[in-house]
Write an enzyme that holds these catalytic residues in place. Structure first.
Site, short mmCIF file in Angstrom:
data_model
loop_
_atom_site.label_atom_id
_atom_site.label_comp_id
_atom_site.label_asym_id
_atom_site.label_seq_id
_atom_site.Cartn_x
_atom_site.Cartn_y
_atom_site.Cartn_z
N ALA A 64 -36.29 58.10 -46.59
CA ALA A 64 -36.44 59.58 -45.74
C ALA A 64 -36.50 59.40 -44.37
CB ALA A 64 -37.64 60.41 -46.17
N GLY A 109 -36.67 56.08 -50.05
CA GLY A 109 -35.66 56.75 -50.60
C GLY A 109 -34.44 56.08 -50.61
N GLU A 112 -34.50 54.40 -53.70
CA GLU A 112 -34.33 55.52 -54.77
C GLU A 112 -32.87 56.00 -54.99
OE1 GLU A 112 -37.52 57.81 -52.81
OE2 GLU A 112 -38.45 58.05 -54.89
N GLU A 132 -43.63 53.46 -49.55
CA GLU A 132 -44.29 54.70 -49.21
C GLU A 132 -46.17 54.68 -49.41
OE1 GLU A 132 -42.00 54.34 -51.27
OE2 GLU A 132 -40.40 56.09 -51.09
N1 CO8 Z 1 -36.61 57.53 -40.54
C1 CO8 Z 1 -36.52 57.89 -39.34
N2 CO8 Z 1 -36.08 56.79 -38.39
C2 CO8 Z 1 -35.85 55.39 -39.04
C3 CO8 Z 1 -36.23 54.91 -40.05
C4 CO8 Z 1 -36.63 56.09 -41.22
N3 CO8 Z 1 -37.06 55.94 -42.22
N4 CO8 Z 1 -36.32 53.67 -40.35
C5 CO8 Z 1 -35.90 53.33 -39.18
N5 CO8 Z 1 -35.73 54.14 -38.09
C6 CO8 Z 1 -35.36 54.15 -36.77
C7 CO8 Z 1 -36.58 53.65 -36.14
O1 CO8 Z 1 -37.10 54.77 -35.70
C8 CO8 Z 1 -35.55 53.16 -34.80
O2 CO8 Z 1 -35.10 54.27 -34.18
P1 CO8 Z 1 -35.26 54.19 -32.66
O3 CO8 Z 1 -34.78 53.09 -31.97
O4 CO8 Z 1 -34.74 55.42 -31.86
O5 CO8 Z 1 -36.98 54.09 -32.43
C9 CO8 Z 1 -34.22 52.56 -35.53
O6 CO8 Z 1 -34.07 53.30 -36.71
C10 CO8 Z 1 -34.23 50.95 -35.73
O7 CO8 Z 1 -35.48 50.49 -36.47
P2 CO8 Z 1 -36.60 49.64 -36.13
O8 CO8 Z 1 -36.54 49.68 -34.61
O9 CO8 Z 1 -37.77 49.90 -36.72
O10 CO8 Z 1 -35.98 48.38 -36.75
P3 CO8 Z 1 -36.47 46.92 -37.26
O11 CO8 Z 1 -35.45 46.00 -37.38
O12 CO8 Z 1 -37.74 46.60 -36.24
O13 CO8 Z 1 -37.52 47.48 -38.75
C11 CO8 Z 1 -37.29 48.52 -40.67
C12 CO8 Z 1 -36.48 47.81 -39.51
C13 CO8 Z 1 -38.45 47.19 -41.32
C14 CO8 Z 1 -36.35 48.89 -41.80
C15 CO8 Z 1 -38.08 49.42 -40.09
O14 CO8 Z 1 -37.41 50.31 -39.49
C16 CO8 Z 1 -39.03 50.45 -41.05
O15 CO8 Z 1 -39.82 50.02 -41.60
N6 CO8 Z 1 -38.59 51.66 -41.24
C17 CO8 Z 1 -39.25 52.73 -42.24
C18 CO8 Z 1 -38.82 52.39 -43.74
C19 CO8 Z 1 -39.75 53.14 -44.46
O16 CO8 Z 1 -40.69 53.09 -44.61
N7 CO8 Z 1 -39.15 53.99 -45.56
C20 CO8 Z 1 -39.58 54.88 -46.34
C21 CO8 Z 1 -39.58 56.29 -45.98
S1 CO8 Z 1 -40.71 57.22 -46.82
C22 CO8 Z 1 -39.42 57.77 -48.09
O17 CO8 Z 1 -38.41 57.39 -48.04
C23 CO8 Z 1 -39.94 58.75 -49.05
C24 CO8 Z 1 -38.96 59.47 -49.72
C25 CO8 Z 1 -39.54 60.57 -50.52
C26 CO8 Z 1 -40.36 61.64 -49.81
C27 CO8 Z 1 -39.39 62.68 -48.95
C28 CO8 Z 1 -40.24 63.84 -48.60
C29 CO8 Z 1 -39.49 65.24 -48.09
#
Ligand code: CO8
Length: 263
Positions: A64, A109, A112, A132
């Site tokens: 998400a 997500g 998922e 999450e």
């Molecule tokens: N949402 C928005 N932006 C994201 C996300 C995300 N989930 N993941 C990465 N990005 C963006 C970063 O913000 C970054 O953008 P910017 O350069 O503008 O800051 C860009 O993508 C690159 O990311 P990183 O710099 O963080 O890249 P890394 O290589 O350092 O790390 C990771 C990669 C490990 C994947 C890291 O980005 C990360 O941990 N991301 C989040 C992953 C996560 O926690 N996902 C679960 C989200 S919650 C969910 O899915 C719940 C679903 C059900 C709820 C729905 C409710 C409505």
């Protein structure tokens, strides 16, 4: 630029989530576009299988969109969750198979989405998890329900409570994918090859199998068997099996017609 790209080649449509700068995170636009792409593919009688993948080398989908999620109050969170769940359920019960070609990170997500697809093919670079709980969230696009069915309750609970990530080999060992992981450069050709194999089967039979599986998902065995009986009888009496069986007896490849009616 569209957040989701679609490209049809013969009877296979490839759907690509195209937000590589956000690691293909699922915002409202992506969710709507995914549903539209699958609805369109399912309504096209020529399309017999879909390959779903993520743009760029790093991620299939990072879950998400946390920027969109931040600061959402309950008034917006509940409808957002429900509409996301509806999209995932629509993908799961699509009348055409959806093969998730998991090219990299599939978190939250994104994982998922893999669980809602018909089945995935994993790149050796794939990395999957439900982080999450570490965000104070819970999997909300079906993960708490689909992961236990896929890998068993204990493994699923461990993965959800710890947020542990697993590599492609472990995901394959757990039965999350039907085939071993493939090198990144072979992923799309291999997924397309599987889609083409499915496209060469009887298209009505493929749809009937998917419908039987979906009807039986949480139903008592006798209910599932009753659905299977109806679909199997329709298949036996249908023109598609006349062609398939004649082709077998004549020792020639079957030529299955595209279904005439929209699905
Ligand atoms: N949402 C928005 N932006 C994201 C996300 C995300 N989930 N993941 C990465 N990005 C963006 C970063 O913000 C970054 O953008 P910017 O350069 O503008 O800051 C860009 O993508 C690159 O990311 P990183 O710099 O963080 O890249 P890394 O290589 O350092 O790390 C990771 C990669 C490990 C994947 C890291 O980005 C990360 O941990 N991301 C989040 C992953 C996560 O926690 N996902 C679960 C989200 S919650 C969910 O899915 C719940 C679903 C059900 C709820 C729905 C409710 C409505």
């Amino acid at each position: 630029m569209n957040a989701v790209r679609t490209e049809r080649c013969g009877s296979v449509t490839t759907v690509t989530i195209d937000r590589p700068a956000a690691l293909n995170a699922l915002n409202a636009e992506v969710l709507d576009a995914l549903q539209a792409a699958v609805t369109e593919a399912a309504a096209d009688p020529v399309v017999r299988a879909v390959v779903l993948t993520g743009s760029g080398e790093k991620a299939f989908c990072a879950g998400a969109d946390l920027k969109e999620l931040a600061g959402m109050g309950p008034d917006r969170a509940y409808p957002a969750m429900r509409s996301g769940q509806r999209v995932f359920r629509a993908l799961e019960r699509a009348p055409v198979p959806i093969i998730a070609a998991v090219n990299g990170i599939a978190l939250g997500g994104g994982f998922e989405l893999v669980l809602a697809a018909t089945f995935p093919l994993l790149s050796t670079r794939a990395s999957l998890g439900l982080p999450e709980s570490g965000l104070g969230l819970i999997p909300g696009y079906g993960g708490t329900q689909r992961l236990p069915s896929a890998v068993g309750s204990r493994v699923a609970t461990h993965l959800m409570l710890t947020g542990a990530r697993m590599d492609a080999e472990r995901a394959y060992a757990l039965g999350l994918a039907p085939l071993p992981p493939v090198p990144p450069e072979e992923l799309l050709p291999a997924a397309t090859g599987i889609a083409e194999t499915i496209a060469a089967q009887g298209p009505r039979a493929v749809r009937a199998i998917l419908a039987a599986i979906d009807s039986g998902r949480d139903a008592p065995l006798d209910t599932g068997l009753a659905v299977e009986t109806g679909l199997a009888a329709t298949a036996v009496a249908g023109a598609e099996s006349t062609e398939g069986v004649s082709a077998f007896l004549d020792r020639r490849p079957a030529r299955f017609a595209d279904p005439e009616e929209p699905r």
